[in-house]
Motif scaffolding. Structure first.
Motif, short mmCIF file in Angstrom:
data_model
loop_
_atom_site.label_atom_id
_atom_site.label_comp_id
_atom_site.label_asym_id
_atom_site.label_seq_id
_atom_site.Cartn_x
_atom_site.Cartn_y
_atom_site.Cartn_z
N GLN A 1 -18.11 -51.10 45.35
CA GLN A 1 -17.34 -51.17 44.11
C GLN A 1 -18.33 -50.87 42.98
OE1 GLN A 1 -16.03 -55.23 43.99
NE2 GLN A 1 -14.51 -54.99 45.62
N THR A 2 -17.91 -50.05 42.05
CA THR A 2 -18.78 -49.70 40.93
C THR A 2 -18.03 -49.95 39.62
OG1 THR A 2 -19.96 -48.02 42.20
CG2 THR A 2 -20.02 -47.79 39.81
N VAL A 3 -18.74 -50.43 38.62
CA VAL A 3 -18.18 -50.53 37.27
C VAL A 3 -19.06 -49.71 36.35
CG1 VAL A 3 -17.63 -52.04 35.33
CG2 VAL A 3 -17.27 -52.84 37.68
N VAL A 4 -18.42 -48.83 35.56
CA VAL A 4 -19.15 -47.98 34.62
C VAL A 4 -18.43 -48.02 33.28
CG1 VAL A 4 -17.90 -45.95 35.49
CG2 VAL A 4 -20.06 -45.63 34.28
N LEU B 1 -15.60 -54.38 30.71
CA LEU B 1 -16.05 -55.03 31.95
C LEU B 1 -17.56 -55.27 31.91
CD1 LEU B 1 -13.94 -52.89 34.41
CD2 LEU B 1 -13.81 -55.38 34.28
N LEU B 2 -18.29 -54.30 31.36
CA LEU B 2 -19.76 -54.41 31.33
C LEU B 2 -20.22 -55.43 30.29
CD1 LEU B 2 -20.86 -50.70 31.68
CD2 LEU B 2 -20.69 -52.44 33.44
N LEU B 3 -19.36 -55.71 29.31
CA LEU B 3 -19.70 -56.73 28.33
C LEU B 3 -19.26 -58.11 28.81
CD1 LEU B 3 -18.68 -54.85 25.07
CD2 LEU B 3 -20.99 -55.47 25.77
N GLY B 4 -18.56 -58.15 29.96
CA GLY B 4 -18.10 -59.44 30.47
C GLY B 4 -16.90 -59.98 29.71
N GLN B 5 -16.21 -59.11 28.97
CA GLN B 5 -15.04 -59.59 28.22
C GLN B 5 -13.87 -59.86 29.15
OE1 GLN B 5 -14.50 -56.67 25.15
NE2 GLN B 5 -16.13 -57.52 23.89
N ILE B 6 -13.80 -59.11 30.24
CA ILE B 6 -12.76 -59.38 31.24
C ILE B 6 -13.39 -59.37 32.62
CG2 ILE B 6 -10.83 -58.45 29.89
CD1 ILE B 6 -11.05 -55.89 31.47
N VAL B 7 -12.72 -60.00 33.56
CA VAL B 7 -13.21 -60.05 34.94
C VAL B 7 -12.49 -58.96 35.73
CG1 VAL B 7 -11.59 -61.83 35.68
CG2 VAL B 7 -13.76 -61.59 36.86
N ASN B 8 -13.19 -58.37 36.68
CA ASN B 8 -12.68 -57.20 37.39
C ASN B 8 -11.74 -57.61 38.52
OD1 ASN B 8 -12.30 -54.64 38.33
ND2 ASN B 8 -14.44 -54.29 38.95
N THR B 9 -10.57 -58.12 38.16
CA THR B 9 -9.59 -58.50 39.19
C THR B 9 -9.01 -57.27 39.86
OG1 THR B 9 -7.89 -58.63 37.48
CG2 THR B 9 -8.96 -60.69 38.09
#
Lengths: 416, 416
Positions: free
Chosen positions: A39-42, A12-20
């Motif tokens: 919402q947090t992405v780690v 997610l942090l590399l932008g390879q997938i979108v956080n649906t």
């Protein structure tokens, strides 16, 4: 109840997938009456995940994790949370049996690390994974709720809809749980719909009425707390009746389905068939309709006459209609009418729908970007043509034109 | 350089929209050699936004904000950050002039709050908004970089690609900035591509080779640090040559464009025209192709013969070919061949492409879900038919079938 969604995964942090997942869970929690504040992405990193847990714990009552339950050394969510809570990891035997059975039944050698997917945190409740191997977890510790879900959407969504929601409803302990219904609208913009509903929304406390937007669609959600589904239905029905009185001509469904699916339902119910002739939309109408499973019973097909020569060859439209001094041109109400009529006749369908116009980026035939004509030919009726002046980029103009055509079809199907 | 992306907007927390901005910015920052450690979403709430800024400031060197630059009272990003940094908000006069001009030129009365979109934080650099009204901001304060971008993707992306990237590159001040090139592949799956490239990836330190996934597409990114674009190009060219030696027959572009766009380019370069006949894909091929601006010069149009009766009416395929005991059926290699030939002849095009098959959910004509035939008819050549056995749900099978057909067209266009 304040919630935070924590998605774990370096992809997610590399932008390879979108956080649906975050969107799905946010909608789901809103439907349960829970407010999502962050919402947090780690990434897959123990130190930063622990940091995210500490921060989340300080500002929310419910932490919903997605991701990091798999078999690899990068899957850390259970390990890090167990250590943070100072609890042991235990093997959930039914899940372990399921994992072993999956591998033995397929005759595949099981790599040892797959056992990690059966781990759960001591004192937690296991949440069944019906579409994968990693068991979920629900825990209540010192007044904070922790819900651990897998990362892949095809595992996360069924778990949340099933065991996850059941566990959460029990923990929320509401005597009166929240029920809701989605209303879908067409032929009206979101701001216009809201403006017409303001007198209702302003005075309305229970059920609540809230917008629920998706790309290219207009929806609202009506929600209420009630002792039973029957009580809730009755309360929601009363509110829907008030909404219908204001904007009923735009309400096409009381469930979350796209307009093309409702058009197929109405065609099926009246045993009628549809054909299409598209220019500006280049097959988008056909594509949306044929994406409805089983649509081949009602949609026979059509043509994408993207050029004048194809309008002439496939639909026998005289070139004198399309080109030359004084001709109406391909982008005209009369061409839209002929396209709809010819494709209906060619295919012996009950309805023919056509779209011709200018999607941009440049004008065409001296006509402006956004000008679109929609033709509706119905067996035994005079052909209708609707003129649209749409804004937006190329893709948006095409999508709006197609949704307008579907709305006109829906109106035609409803008038008898 | 550690970065955090902070998306501001209550609509994200309600799940009304999906956070595609975070994906775009993560990819962009990775391409600039910046590591994203966290993504955060916070609502339109001053207290919680300030909290997110404080946390971000403590764990990142660069905070990239998206959202909250608009005209309403809910748009708080500039106000909250200015207060946090103890700086004033100033009016950026060129942006103000642009806003006033936009309203006066359209003869619309300007609501006073629109002036808020011209505000910038004292000491920051204004970032031009070429597709909207809210000016962006770049600031460097006490060793931390702050980049403020609008929320709507159609404003955010052009600003980031333009003034935002330029500002960031200058601030990063790298003597050797990171350059990268996207390679696009078709006709091969992601895991298969990676397996073939492993010998190269394992030994490769500079340039780096990394997968770059998007729905339904396979891409890799080749990146290197270099003193100039010319040096970088040379280093990347050498690596691309090695990649071509391994998987050259699948490499269709060295820039991030979809396969259908490259097919249109090749048709244009060789002055040839294409027509399509679709059954299983229901217009998806036509839709993808016509979404390429200017494609009407090369794509003449086609038919969506979703039912046998339309295959008969529009393409004059005998019903004895399609139905009855011993007939090949609609889902057959011979029907695919006839569809491709007939639509090419009808439209006097140079290429005709056809798709027939079973998308599911149920089998059809006793043939299994996922069986697809792709026909390619080319003027002056024998017609080719390719048999596919695809997996996935209904939508995925349709998309994969269309991408396979485009790949076969691309191969045909390259063989002369």
């Amino acid at each position: 109840m304040k919630a935070e969604i924590i998605a774990v995964g370096t992809e997610l942090l590399l932008g390879q997938i979108v956080n649906t997942n975050a969107q799905f869970l946010s909608q789901k929690l809103a439907g349960l009456g829970v407010d999502v504040y962050f919402q947090t992405v780690v990434g897959d990193n123990a130190g930063r995940l622990r940091e995210a847990i500490e921060i989340g714990r300080s500002r929310a009552d419910l932490l919903v994790f997605t991701g990091g339950l798999g078999p690899t050394q990068d899957d850390l969510t259970k390990d890090v949370l167990a250590e943070y809570l100072n609890r042991n990891l235990l093997i959930h035997e039914p899940s372990m049996a399921q994992i072993e059975h999956m591998f033995s039944s397929r005759g595949i050698h099981m790599v040892e690390s797959n056992r990690r997917q059966a781990l759960m945190i001591e004192g937690g409740e296991p949440l069944e994974n019906t579409t994968g191997l990693a068991v979920g977890n629900g825990l209540s510790v010192d007044g904070t709720l922790y819900l651990l879900l897998p990362g892949p959407p095809r595992e996360m969504k069924p778990m949340m809809d099933g065991a996850g929601e059941a566990w959460l409803r029990a923990e929320l302990g509401a005597a009166d749980p929240l029920y809701s219904r989605i209303l879908k609208f067409a032929g009206i913009g979101e701001s216009n719909l809201e403006a017409k509903l303001i007198p209702l929304i302003d005075g309305q406390i229970d059920p609540t009425i809230a917008p629920y937007a998706k790309e290219g669609e207009v929806s609202i959600r009506v929600s209420t707390k009630a002792g039973s589904a029957i009580d809730a239905d009755q309360k929601i029905d009363e509110t829907v009746a008030k909404i219908k009185a204001l904007v009923g001509e735009f309400l096409y469904a009381q469930e979350d389905i796209p307009l093309e699916e409702e058009v197929i339902h109405l065609l099926r119910a009246s045993r009628r068939k549809l054909a299409s002739a598209e220019s500006i939309s280049g097959g988008l109408l056909a594509e949306l309709i044929t994406n409805v499973p089983g649509s081949s019973g009602e949609y026979v097909g059509g043509v994408v006459t993207y050029t004048n020569i194809m309008k002439h060859h496939l639909l026998s439209i005289p070139l004198t209609q399309l080109e030359g001094e004084g001709a109406p041109g391909a982008i005209s109400d009369s061409t839209a009418a002929i396209m709809a009529e010819r494709v209906r006749e060619l295919s012996d369908a009950d309805f023919g729908v056509s779209l011709t116009g200018v999607a941009g980026p440049a004008e065409s035939e001296g006509k402006p970007v956004g000008l679109v004509y929609v033709g509706i030919s119905q067996r035994g009726r005079a052909t209708e043509v609707f003129t649209l002046n749409l804004s937006g980029g190329r893709s948006m103009i095409r999508l709006r034109a197609v949704k307008s055509a579907l709305y006109r079809l829906w109106l035609a199907l409803n008038r008898e």
